[in-house]
Design an enzyme around this catalytic site. Sequence first.
Site, mmCIF file in Angstrom:
data_model
loop_
_atom_site.group_PDB
_atom_site.id
_atom_site.type_symbol
_atom_site.label_atom_id
_atom_site.label_comp_id
_atom_site.label_asym_id
_atom_site.label_seq_id
_atom_site.Cartn_x
_atom_site.Cartn_y
_atom_site.Cartn_z
ATOM 1 N N TYR A 26 0.820 -1.211 0.000
ATOM 2 C CA TYR A 26 0.000 0.000 0.000
ATOM 3 C C TYR A 26 0.857 1.264 0.000
ATOM 4 O O TYR A 26 0.459 2.283 -0.550
ATOM 5 C CB TYR A 26 -0.922 0.029 1.228
ATOM 6 N N LYS A 59 3.093 -15.302 1.935
ATOM 7 C CA LYS A 59 3.420 -16.127 0.767
ATOM 8 C C LYS A 59 4.939 -16.284 0.712
ATOM 9 O O LYS A 59 5.611 -15.754 -0.168
ATOM 10 C CB LYS A 59 2.897 -15.456 -0.516
ATOM 11 N N ASP A 98 -2.832 -17.965 0.355
ATOM 12 C CA ASP A 98 -3.847 -18.507 -0.567
ATOM 13 C C ASP A 98 -4.569 -19.691 0.075
ATOM 14 O O ASP A 98 -5.809 -19.789 0.029
ATOM 15 C CB ASP A 98 -3.242 -18.886 -1.929
ATOM 16 N N ASP A 132 -6.452 -7.143 3.548
ATOM 17 C CA ASP A 132 -7.569 -6.496 2.858
ATOM 18 C C ASP A 132 -8.478 -7.554 2.246
ATOM 19 O O ASP A 132 -9.700 -7.539 2.419
ATOM 20 C CB ASP A 132 -7.006 -5.559 1.775
ATOM 21 N N ASP A 173 -12.302 -9.291 3.710
ATOM 22 C CA ASP A 173 -13.559 -9.272 2.941
ATOM 23 C C ASP A 173 -14.154 -10.678 2.864
ATOM 24 O O ASP A 173 -15.373 -10.864 2.947
ATOM 25 C CB ASP A 173 -13.333 -8.739 1.515
HETATM 26 C C1 IPM Z 1 -10.508 -1.435 3.390
HETATM 27 C C2 IPM Z 1 -10.715 -0.782 2.050
HETATM 28 C C3 IPM Z 1 -9.551 0.174 1.778
HETATM 29 C C4 IPM Z 1 -8.303 -0.655 1.695
HETATM 30 C C5 IPM Z 1 -9.739 1.072 0.564
HETATM 31 C C6 IPM Z 1 -10.998 1.880 0.632
HETATM 32 C C7 IPM Z 1 -8.546 1.969 0.356
HETATM 33 O O1 IPM Z 1 -10.869 -1.726 1.063
HETATM 34 O O2 IPM Z 1 -10.401 -0.711 4.396
HETATM 35 O O3 IPM Z 1 -10.485 -2.656 3.433
HETATM 36 O O4 IPM Z 1 -7.968 -1.187 0.639
HETATM 37 O O5 IPM Z 1 -7.617 -0.770 2.719
HETATM 38 MG MG MG Z 2 -10.955 -3.735 1.797
#
Ligand code: IPM
Ligand code: MG
Length: 370
Positions: free
Chosen positions: A142, A193, A226, A250, A254
């Site tokens: 990042y 990884k 993975d 990240d 999700d």
């Molecule tokens: C998160 C989001 C952010 C990230 C974006 C909005 C920059 O996806 O907080 O997970 O990638 O960290």
């Molecule tokens: Mg995210």
Amino acid sequence: MASKKLLLLPGDGIGPEAMAEVRKIIGYMNSELKSEFVLDEGLVGGSAYDAHGAAISEADMAKALAADAVLFGAVGGPKWDSVPYDVRPEAGLLRLRKDMELFANLRPAICYPALADSSSLKKEIVEGLDILIVRELTGGVYFGEPKEIRDLGNGQKRGIDTQVYDTYEIERISGVAFELARTRGNKVTSMEKRNVMKSGVLWNEVVTATHKTKYSDVKLEHMLADAGGMQLVRWPKQFDVIVTDNLFGDMLSDIAAMLTGSLGMLPSASLGAPDAKTGKRKALYEPVHGSAPDIAGTGTANPIAMIASFAMCLRYSFNMIAEADRLESAVAGVLDDGLRTADIMAEGKTRIGTAEMGDAILAKFRALAA
Ligand code: IPM
Ligand code: MG
């Protein structure tokens, strides 16, 4: 504790609608529980770009650095798809993380009993799920340099991002994971990884060494990231705390979020190091979901992740454990009562909007305090 300075950054899309429900809870806590929250508000993301031409203004950055905690809504939307990269809505969030040095991102994935049927996985796989993803938040790909698109001069361009981690960054994030594991199931799974990345090799070494010297009472396991993603959907209950880098964190968070039924349910806390003198950490709390521009303004967004983020704020920034527990119980109670926003709606349940959900949670919270 004296007054508690909270900066609200509702942001874009459904951010302001969700934040409005937290405001109701804070208003109640101030007037009836004498909680002494002092609120300030600022702009971030597209709304800040529209007002100031930047994803967050210097004045709002200064407020964030001076606050005891920041509550963040969401940023982004198609309206700002073509603004310059440096001032795109997400840049505001990334700057907050970087300048406040919020290196530890805590993303709990809890499956509320009432929602076990809303998950895309079978009920028995997710029922009772309670895992915590600890994502490194200020390093890795990042922020690594160089980060650019280079013109190679032969009609070709080269896009470059740099994945980079230093020992201290891995030590401090794994320390957070081990400490938190001690308060829960006492197990940490580290994901990287190392089979293809040098930063993964170092990550693995440093986590192992940190474990050996300071946390050998905690169970440590290593998994390739993975395979970790695969195991998260195969048998998520094997995990307690997962520690991983910024980009894998990240993605994995999700995935973990969807196990719980909806992205609209998940809160997060981003914490800095404790101050050497005061012991206080800089902190920002935000829902894991985004700005959901498609439903913004319709009054249908789920405010639970935002409210649960405030519960994390009570817990981690103000040590208001009883109030945090009560607010989380209020959320679970409202779900038990069958109330649902559109994203978690199921047969036989009662569909309500954002404000009604906020009101129902506040009513439960109030009742639990009585
Ligand atoms: C998160 C989001 C952010 C990230 C974006 C909005 C920059 O996806 O907080 O997970 O990638 O960290
Ligand atoms: Mg995210």
